[in-house]
Design a protein around this motif. Structure first.
Motif, PDB file in Angstrom:
ATOM      1  N   LYS A 178       0.819  -1.220   0.000  1.00 34.49           N
ATOM      2  CA  LYS A 178       0.000   0.000   0.000  1.00 34.49           C
ATOM      3  C   LYS A 178       0.851   1.267   0.000  1.00 34.49           C
ATOM      4  CE  LYS A 178      -4.076  -1.924   0.163  1.00 34.49           C
ATOM      5  NZ  LYS A 178      -4.982  -1.831  -0.950  1.00 34.49           N
ATOM      6  N   GLY A 179       2.121   1.132  -0.358  1.00 35.76           N
ATOM      7  CA  GLY A 179       2.973   2.308  -0.463  1.00 35.76           C
ATOM      8  C   GLY A 179       2.645   3.081  -1.728  1.00 35.76           C
ATOM      9  N   ILE A 180       3.117   4.298  -1.802  1.00 36.72           N
ATOM     10  CA  ILE A 180       2.814   5.144  -2.950  1.00 36.72           C
ATOM     11  C   ILE A 180       3.287   4.508  -4.250  1.00 36.72           C
ATOM     12  CG2 ILE A 180       3.353   7.364  -4.044  1.00 36.72           C
ATOM     13  CD1 ILE A 180       3.210   8.588  -1.216  1.00 36.72           C
ATOM     14  N   THR A 181       4.474   3.951  -4.261  1.00 39.64           N
ATOM     15  CA  THR A 181       4.980   3.332  -5.493  1.00 39.64           C
ATOM     16  C   THR A 181       4.096   2.181  -5.930  1.00 39.64           C
ATOM     17  OG1 THR A 181       7.250   4.043  -5.126  1.00 39.64           O
ATOM     18  CG2 THR A 181       6.939   2.107  -6.515  1.00 39.64           C
ATOM     19  N   ASP A 182       3.700   1.329  -4.999  1.00 43.45           N
ATOM     20  CA  ASP A 182       2.831   0.197  -5.347  1.00 43.45           C
ATOM     21  C   ASP A 182       1.474   0.672  -5.859  1.00 43.45           C
ATOM     22  OD1 ASP A 182       4.696  -1.796  -4.577  1.00 43.45           O
ATOM     23  OD2 ASP A 182       4.137  -1.507  -2.487  1.00 43.45           O
ATOM     24  N   LEU A 183       0.932   1.683  -5.210  1.00 46.08           N
ATOM     25  CA  LEU A 183      -0.368   2.210  -5.635  1.00 46.08           C
ATOM     26  C   LEU A 183      -0.261   2.918  -6.989  1.00 46.08           C
ATOM     27  CD1 LEU A 183      -1.586   3.513  -2.176  1.00 46.08           C
ATOM     28  CD2 LEU A 183      -2.447   1.504  -3.415  1.00 46.08           C
ATOM     29  N   CYS A 184       0.848   3.622  -7.212  1.00 45.05           N
ATOM     30  CA  CYS A 184       1.077   4.245  -8.528  1.00 45.05           C
ATOM     31  C   CYS A 184       1.187   3.189  -9.620  1.00 45.05           C
ATOM     32  CB  CYS A 184       2.349   5.087  -8.508  1.00 45.05           C
ATOM     33  SG  CYS A 184       2.162   6.710  -7.772  1.00 45.05           S
ATOM     34  N   TYR A 185       1.870   2.115  -9.308  1.00 48.04           N
ATOM     35  CA  TYR A 185       2.020   1.033 -10.291  1.00 48.04           C
ATOM     36  C   TYR A 185       0.656   0.459 -10.665  1.00 48.04           C
ATOM     37  CZ  TYR A 185       3.327  -3.431 -12.341  1.00 48.04           C
ATOM     38  OH  TYR A 185       3.445  -4.503 -13.186  1.00 48.04           O
ATOM     39  N   GLN A 186      -0.169   0.190  -9.670  1.00 46.59           N
ATOM     40  CA  GLN A 186      -1.513  -0.334  -9.942  1.00 46.59           C
ATOM     41  C   GLN A 186      -2.324   0.652 -10.778  1.00 46.59           C
ATOM     42  OE1 GLN A 186      -3.110  -1.253  -6.052  1.00 46.59           O
ATOM     43  NE2 GLN A 186      -1.427  -2.642  -5.591  1.00 46.59           N
ATOM     44  N   TYR A 187      -2.210   1.923 -10.444  1.00 48.62           N
ATOM     45  CA  TYR A 187      -2.918   2.975 -11.186  1.00 48.62           C
ATOM     46  C   TYR A 187      -2.416   3.039 -12.635  1.00 48.62           C
ATOM     47  CZ  TYR A 187      -4.571   7.665 -12.382  1.00 48.62           C
ATOM     48  OH  TYR A 187      -5.160   8.745 -12.991  1.00 48.62           O
ATOM     49  N   PHE A 188      -1.108   2.970 -12.798  1.00 50.08           N
ATOM     50  CA  PHE A 188      -0.492   2.995 -14.131  1.00 50.08           C
ATOM     51  C   PHE A 188      -0.994   1.832 -14.981  1.00 50.08           C
ATOM     52  CE2 PHE A 188       3.291   1.292 -16.542  1.00 50.08           C
ATOM     53  CZ  PHE A 188       3.165   2.142 -17.634  1.00 50.08           C
ATOM     54  N   ILE A 189      -0.944   0.623 -14.446  1.00 58.80           N
ATOM     55  CA  ILE A 189      -1.382  -0.559 -15.201  1.00 58.80           C
ATOM     56  C   ILE A 189      -2.864  -0.445 -15.553  1.00 58.80           C
ATOM     57  CG2 ILE A 189      -1.716  -3.061 -15.071  1.00 58.80           C
ATOM     58  CD1 ILE A 189       1.243  -2.106 -15.545  1.00 58.80           C
ATOM     59  N   SER A 190      -3.666   0.067 -14.634  1.00 66.12           N
ATOM     60  CA  SER A 190      -5.102   0.226 -14.891  1.00 66.12           C
ATOM     61  C   SER A 190      -5.404   1.299 -15.930  1.00 66.12           C
ATOM     62  CB  SER A 190      -5.836   0.585 -13.604  1.00 66.12           C
ATOM     63  OG  SER A 190      -5.729  -0.460 -12.675  1.00 66.12           O
ATOM     64  N   ASN A 191      -4.473   2.236 -16.117  1.00 63.15           N
ATOM     65  CA  ASN A 191      -4.696   3.364 -17.022  1.00 63.15           C
ATOM     66  C   ASN A 191      -3.632   3.444 -18.118  1.00 63.15           C
ATOM     67  OD1 ASN A 191      -6.951   5.096 -15.665  1.00 63.15           O
ATOM     68  ND2 ASN A 191      -5.588   4.489 -14.007  1.00 63.15           N
ATOM     69  N   ILE A 192      -3.034   2.328 -18.437  1.00 64.14           N
ATOM     70  CA  ILE A 192      -1.865   2.328 -19.343  1.00 64.14           C
ATOM     71  C   ILE A 192      -2.167   2.978 -20.697  1.00 64.14           C
ATOM     72  CG2 ILE A 192      -2.245   0.033 -20.304  1.00 64.14           C
ATOM     73  CD1 ILE A 192       0.909  -0.284 -19.932  1.00 64.14           C
TER      74      ILE A 192
END
Length: 160
Positions: free
Chosen positions: A142-156
């Protein structure tokens, strides 16, 4: 590196480092970036990663002092976009050191005010505790990097 290559790097940290570098190169960022050039998804990643870089390098004190502090309002929106609830709460609480919890967008005003505030009893402790709270929030994916990664993949499709 292309977006498709960044997406398959294998872990969130490597991916976000490369994506941040990609965005800096794409928009020819130097000392400061014109956030209006970014689309919403790019701006979200950029702001969250810039915040994390500042925090990891010098904590909230550095984040607020450097030019990144001028984007606190936009950062709060970006943290909401990536579902970083705990980190957003910590940032909101830490903004409380400023009058009316409003972080000045003008660099000189914010820096001068921060210097005065950190001379007040308890403010340095508030900033240090916020640093610790933020570091503790990085557990369990749940760190910022992990959440950014999930957001990136969802919005690639929005990158590129």
């Amino acid at each position: 590196m292309k977006i498709e290559e960044i997406a398959v790097l294998g872990n969130s940290t490597d991916c976000m480092i490369e994506l941040f570098s990609y965005l800096i190169e794409k928009y020819a960022c130097t000392d400061w970036v014109d956030l209006t050039k970014f689309n919403e998804q790019e701006r979200t990643i950029y702001l969250c990663q810039q915040f994390e870089i500042e925090i990891n390098n010098g904590g909230f004190d550095q984040f607020f002092f450097n030019n990144s502090g001028r984007t606190t309002k936009e950062l709060l929106e970006a943290l909401e976009m990536i579902d970083a609830k705990k980190q957003k709460e910590i940032l909101i609480k830490t903004c409380g050191i400023f009058p009316n919890s409003q972080v000045p967008t003008d660099d000189e005003t914010r820096q001068s005010l921060l210097e005065k505030l950190t001379e007040e009893e308890g403010v340095e402790e508030i900033l240090a505790n916020a640093d610790d709270e933020l570091y503790d929030s990085y557990e369990d994916g749940k760190g910022i990097t992990d959440l950014c990664y999930q957001y990136f993949i969802s919005n690639i499709k929005s990158f590129g």
